[in-house]
Design an enzyme around this catalytic site. Structure first.
Site, PDB file in Angstrom:
ATOM      1  N   HIS A  97      47.814  57.763  69.209  1.00  0.00           N
ATOM      2  CA  HIS A  97      47.944  58.928  68.310  1.00  0.00           C
ATOM      3  C   HIS A  97      49.308  58.933  67.608  1.00  0.00           C
ATOM      4  CE1 HIS A  97      44.520  60.683  70.611  1.00  0.00           C
ATOM      5  NE2 HIS A  97      45.132  60.110  71.627  1.00  0.00           N
ATOM      6  N   SER A 130      64.467  50.963  43.551  1.00  0.00           N
ATOM      7  CA  SER A 130      63.964  52.038  42.708  1.00  0.00           C
ATOM      8  C   SER A 130      64.794  52.073  41.426  1.00  0.00           C
ATOM      9  CB  SER A 130      64.100  53.368  43.453  1.00  0.00           C
ATOM     10  OG  SER A 130      64.194  54.433  42.535  1.00  0.00           O
ATOM     11  N   LYS A 170      67.555  52.906  47.424  1.00  0.00           N
ATOM     12  CA  LYS A 170      66.229  52.576  47.956  1.00  0.00           C
ATOM     13  C   LYS A 170      65.954  51.091  48.093  1.00  0.00           C
ATOM     14  CE  LYS A 170      62.821  55.133  47.670  1.00  0.00           C
ATOM     15  NZ  LYS A 170      61.968  56.112  48.201  1.00  0.00           N
ATOM     16  N   GLU A 230      53.038  47.755  51.206  1.00  0.00           N
ATOM     17  CA  GLU A 230      52.231  48.809  50.585  1.00  0.00           C
ATOM     18  C   GLU A 230      51.119  48.208  49.732  1.00  0.00           C
ATOM     19  OE1 GLU A 230      54.852  52.366  49.219  1.00  0.00           O
ATOM     20  OE2 GLU A 230      56.161  50.643  49.333  1.00  0.00           O
ATOM     21  N   LYS A 282      30.268  37.463  40.148  1.00  0.00           N
ATOM     22  CA  LYS A 282      31.558  36.760  40.045  1.00  0.00           C
ATOM     23  C   LYS A 282      32.695  37.722  39.693  1.00  0.00           C
ATOM     24  CE  LYS A 282      29.044  34.002  37.578  1.00  0.00           C
ATOM     25  NZ  LYS A 282      27.770  34.360  38.260  1.00  0.00           N
TER      26      LYS A 282
HETATM   27  N1  ARG Z   1      26.012  33.332  33.406  1.00  0.00           N
HETATM   28  C1  ARG Z   1      24.908  33.413  34.286  1.00  0.00           C
HETATM   29  C2  ARG Z   1      25.342  34.004  35.631  1.00  0.00           C
HETATM   30  O1  ARG Z   1      26.471  33.946  35.911  1.00  0.00           O
HETATM   31  C3  ARG Z   1      24.286  32.089  34.521  1.00  0.00           C
HETATM   32  C4  ARG Z   1      22.853  32.134  34.843  1.00  0.00           C
HETATM   33  C5  ARG Z   1      22.115  32.553  33.651  1.00  0.00           C
HETATM   34  N2  ARG Z   1      20.715  32.485  33.847  1.00  0.00           N
HETATM   35  C6  ARG Z   1      19.867  33.088  33.030  1.00  0.00           C
HETATM   36  N3  ARG Z   1      18.629  32.950  33.292  1.00  0.00           N
HETATM   37  N4  ARG Z   1      20.272  33.773  31.994  1.00  0.00           N
HETATM   38  O2  ARG Z   1      24.558  34.513  36.361  1.00  0.00           O
END
Ligand code: ARG
Length: 446
Positions: free
Chosen positions: A154, A275, A281, A288, A323
């Site tokens: 705690h 700072s 500081k 952080e 991605k």
């Molecule tokens: N740029 C697309 C992705 O990252 C690649 C695959 C695209 N496939 C499609 N059928 N449009 O997912």
């Protein structure tokens, strides 16, 4: 040029084009895309799906493109995605043979392969970095077997521990992280290339050849699953989230311990900033930020789960977002592991302060109770008596060690003798903790 267009009569809307593109993110995958294409082209040649000459030209062309991108001569731009970019460059470079590369595959299996290859590389980096961090923690534990400090529950002083026990606790956490990485690495090790759009292909491809060439353990088992599986990203982000949760906890402790109120540690100037207004500081920014960047990694995990939930089989364009969501977070988490390791080697622990901090806060109260137990007092009664001793001492601005025998026995009914002072001294009570898993019950060299 787009990789599609034959059946379209109108030009793609400019705003929609920008919305649709993924090059800005998937250009990170250029190496994996080229290597994947080389393996695919070689296989097409070996299987006589395209001529050996064409396959050879494609591989050579791709090699050149790889070198040009690496040297900075070729800038990745002006394409819908990385797959289109590389294929366009190839056609520019070698002509019609380049147009044969996409035989018997789709961008769906291509992107799955690229992303998996990228992740495998990152998991391997993660394994290396975690191993290094675990070794650093082990070294610090061995060096601090006798560095006494307060242990907290705690965030209140609870019982004395050693800095070795503290470092070893994090070593255990990162060891579990490492085992998660090794585990998911095995499941990630299947090559989706050759699954084509969703249903495999009518060509006589050799998926084992491609899988082996790309360093995978085996090809995936089901084409429909292969192009729509993002479990490996979710698993990796989940393991990374747990790593970040650990890093964030340690960061939080260092931020607290670095404050003027605690002064347990001094973080090296290399990892602090000043700072712009307050000249005195020295802020623990890097700690952080590791704590703060944890939010990004957790967010990615949740975003990926949300992205994939309710998607019908197989590929859907939603998945392009994987991605944008995952790759930056993967890199942030790996950077954090690396930075934490270096930061640990650049922290000065004030051993005097750590030890002295155990002298206040009645950290030996449990040990006084244990002393009474050794004089045949039931633990529950001992607990009650020591509670009263603490209250008395607090009111009289004393520590338990300062109490006279008379003061002790006014509350404890004569059970306390003058061996008490040694029995509850900091050194004694810390070293007495040698049950398996306690400060003096661990072989830190292991
Ligand atoms: N740029 C697309 C992705 O990252 C690649 C695959 C695209 N496939 C499609 N059928 N449009 O997912």
């Amino acid at each position: 040029m787009a990789l599609w267009g034959g059946r379209f009569e109108e030009k793609f809307d400019k705003k929609a084009y920008d919305f649709n593109e993924s090059l800005s993110v998937d250009k990170m995958l250029w190496r994996e895309d080229i290597i994947g294409s080389m393996a695919h082209a070689s296989m097409l040649g070996v299987q006589n799906i395209i001529s050996k000459d064409s396959a050879g030209n494609i591989v050579k062309g791709l090699e050149q493109i790889y070198k040009k991108i690496e040297s900075g001569e070729l800038i990745i731009k002006d394409a819908e995605d990385i797959h289109s970019f590389i294929e366009n460059e190839l056609v520019k470079l070698i002509g019609d043979d380049g147009k044969k590369l996409h035989t018997a595959r789709s961008r769906n299996d291509q992107v799955a392969t690229d992303t998996k290859l990228y992740c495998i590389k990152k998991v391997d980096t993660g394994i290396e970095l975690l191993t290094k961090l675990i070794n650093t923690l082990k070294k610090l534990a061995v060096e601090n077997e006798n560095t006494i400090m307060p242990g907290f529950t705690h965030l209140q002083k609870a019982q004395p521990i050693t800095l070795a026990l503290y470092f070893d606790a994090y070593k255990q956490m990162f060891k579990r992280d490492l085992s998660r990485f090794n585990d998911l690495r095995k499941r990630m090790d299947e090559c989706p290339l050759g699954s084509a759009a969703l249903a495999g292909t009518t060509y006589d491809i050799d998926r084992d050849f491609v899988s082996e060439k790309l360093g995978f353990a085996k090809p995936t088992d089901n084409a429909l699953d292969s192009v729509s599986d993002r479990d490996y990203l979710i698993e990796f982000l989940s393991a990374l989230s747990i790593v970040m949760m650990h890093i964030s906890r340690m960061s939080e402790e260092f931020i607290i311990w670095n404050s003027d109120e605690y002064r347990y540690i001094k973080i090296s100037d290399k990892y602090t900033t000043g700072s712009s207004i307050m000249p005195q500081k020295k802020n623990p920014d890097i700690c952080e930020l590791m704590r703060g960047k944890t939010a990004q990694v957790f967010g990615s995990l949740l975003s990926m789960l949300t992205l994939m939930k309710a998607l019908p089989l197989a590929y859907n364009k939603d998945m392009q977002e994987d991605k944008t969501i995952s790759l930056p977070s993967i890199n942030t988490a790996l950077d954090s592991i690396e930075i934490l390791n270096d930061l640990l080697l650049n922290i000065e622990f004030d051993k005097e302060k750590l030890k002295n901090s155990c002298l206040t806060g009645f950290i030996n109260a449990t040990d006084v109770a244990d002393y009474l137990v050794s004089k045949d007092t039931p633990f529950r009664d001992a607990h009650e008596m020591v509670g009263k001793l603490v209250l008395y001492a607090e009111k009289n601005k004393k520590t338990l060690n300062d109490l006279t025998l008379e003061e002790f026995n006014n509350i404890c009914g004569g059970k306390i003798q003058d061996d008490i002072y040694d029995k509850i001294s900091l050194e004694t009570i810390t070293k007495a903790r040698k049950s398996k898993g306690s400060a003096f019950g661990i072989d830190y060299k292991n």
